[in-house]
Enzyme design. Sequence first.
Site, PDB file in Angstrom:
ATOM      1  N   THR A 185      26.381  35.933  46.162  1.00  0.00           N
ATOM      2  CA  THR A 185      27.384  36.458  47.097  1.00  0.00           C
ATOM      3  C   THR A 185      28.464  37.299  46.433  1.00  0.00           C
ATOM      4  OG1 THR A 185      28.680  34.430  46.895  1.00  0.00           O
ATOM      5  CG2 THR A 185      27.056  34.517  48.677  1.00  0.00           C
ATOM      6  N   LYS A 186      28.460  37.365  45.113  1.00  0.00           N
ATOM      7  CA  LYS A 186      29.486  38.149  44.422  1.00  0.00           C
ATOM      8  C   LYS A 186      29.252  39.654  44.614  1.00  0.00           C
ATOM      9  CE  LYS A 186      31.825  34.764  42.469  1.00  0.00           C
ATOM     10  NZ  LYS A 186      31.177  33.565  43.005  1.00  0.00           N
ATOM     11  N   ASN A 187      30.256  40.467  44.299  1.00  0.00           N
ATOM     12  CA  ASN A 187      30.122  41.925  44.426  1.00  0.00           C
ATOM     13  C   ASN A 187      28.946  42.445  43.623  1.00  0.00           C
ATOM     14  OD1 ASN A 187      32.715  41.222  45.405  1.00  0.00           O
ATOM     15  ND2 ASN A 187      33.456  43.304  45.065  1.00  0.00           N
TER      16      ASN A 187
END
Length: 395
Positions: A185-187
Amino acid sequence: MQIRLIDLKKQYESIKHEADPKVLEILSSSNYIMGQNVKEFEKEICEYLGVKYAVSVGNGTDALVIALKALGIGQGDEVITSPYTFFATAESISSVGATPIFVDVRLDTFNIDPSKIEEKITPRTKAIMPVHIFGQPADMDEIIEIAKKYNLYVIEDACQAIGAEYKNKKVGSLGDIACFSFFPTKNLGCAGDGGMITTNNDKLATICKALRTHGSGIDGEKAYNLLNNVKETASQNDNSDNTVYNPLKYYNYIVGHNSRLDEIQAAILRIKLRELDRWNNLRKEHAEYYNESLKDTSFVTPFKDINIKHVYHMYILQSERRAEVVSYLKDNGIATGIYYPVPLHLQKAYTELGYKLGDLPNAEYLSERTFAIPVYPELTEEQRQYIVNVLRKFE
């Protein structure tokens, strides 16, 4: 209309044409661990962040733990950090035997308040661990100045902030050592778990490399020599196959971890890294649209310091009626997230530290009011208009 908080399927579809053949290529190569993609990804991260060393590891939490150990932080030590963040920040400190010391945050940026740090410093304090929360860099000049005054290390928890900048420098290049997470879910997220440690310090990089692989091999020997002031240097290069058999891994010099980034994750991250700035710019466009569209409502939109580049890992709104608005959005097909419902100093896991309600009022205030709405790069104009319209109708 149904809108997810984060849509990983859409992101995968955008890189599928590159990712699928690369994954199959790696599978057919049978070289799965610490191979060429890992080496190239580490090199590319160094170039992207402007740092000397990047050491890939299994996840962001391991990155924090290994960074702390590399600095020699352990039993009886204290590390100052934020109470308004994901549990792994404090958990990593506890995992090495040290004690997290929580300092309240600023109400505008949600980051640790430098003006409140000095009063928490004791003879046991060894480091400050600021968190660049939700993609907004902390006040690094003030933090670094305090650290220098008291001879403390600065460990950047940049797990939510890859690509963010503080006074035109990338986070991850500002402190003594920094840590990133590549949770999906991180950038910049992989298709599983992954993490990275960055530093400009030769010794720290060597120790981190040793710690990620059981303190063995050439890196283990180098770390042992550094830690014990041995002048000898390792005379051979570790170029053995790390998947099937590497005889050097059976020579252990320090006690470490098993925390490695695999080839498939590194290959996917290399593809995504080329898109990161574009994706972060799209997040910024969505955030600016929300800011403008909601400026005359009761919702408090995110503050952005003029000296930083915010990458909006999450777009966080504040409302006195959070439970009502979250329920209303859900009824209208819009997913939300509450970050964070319980500040770290009030978590059950830290009962023994003796904090009580009211000790860190800003973090407690935010934990009662904040919630995230979708801001992922693939969000369409129609979707974000719908989100704004629903929010405005709630008013």
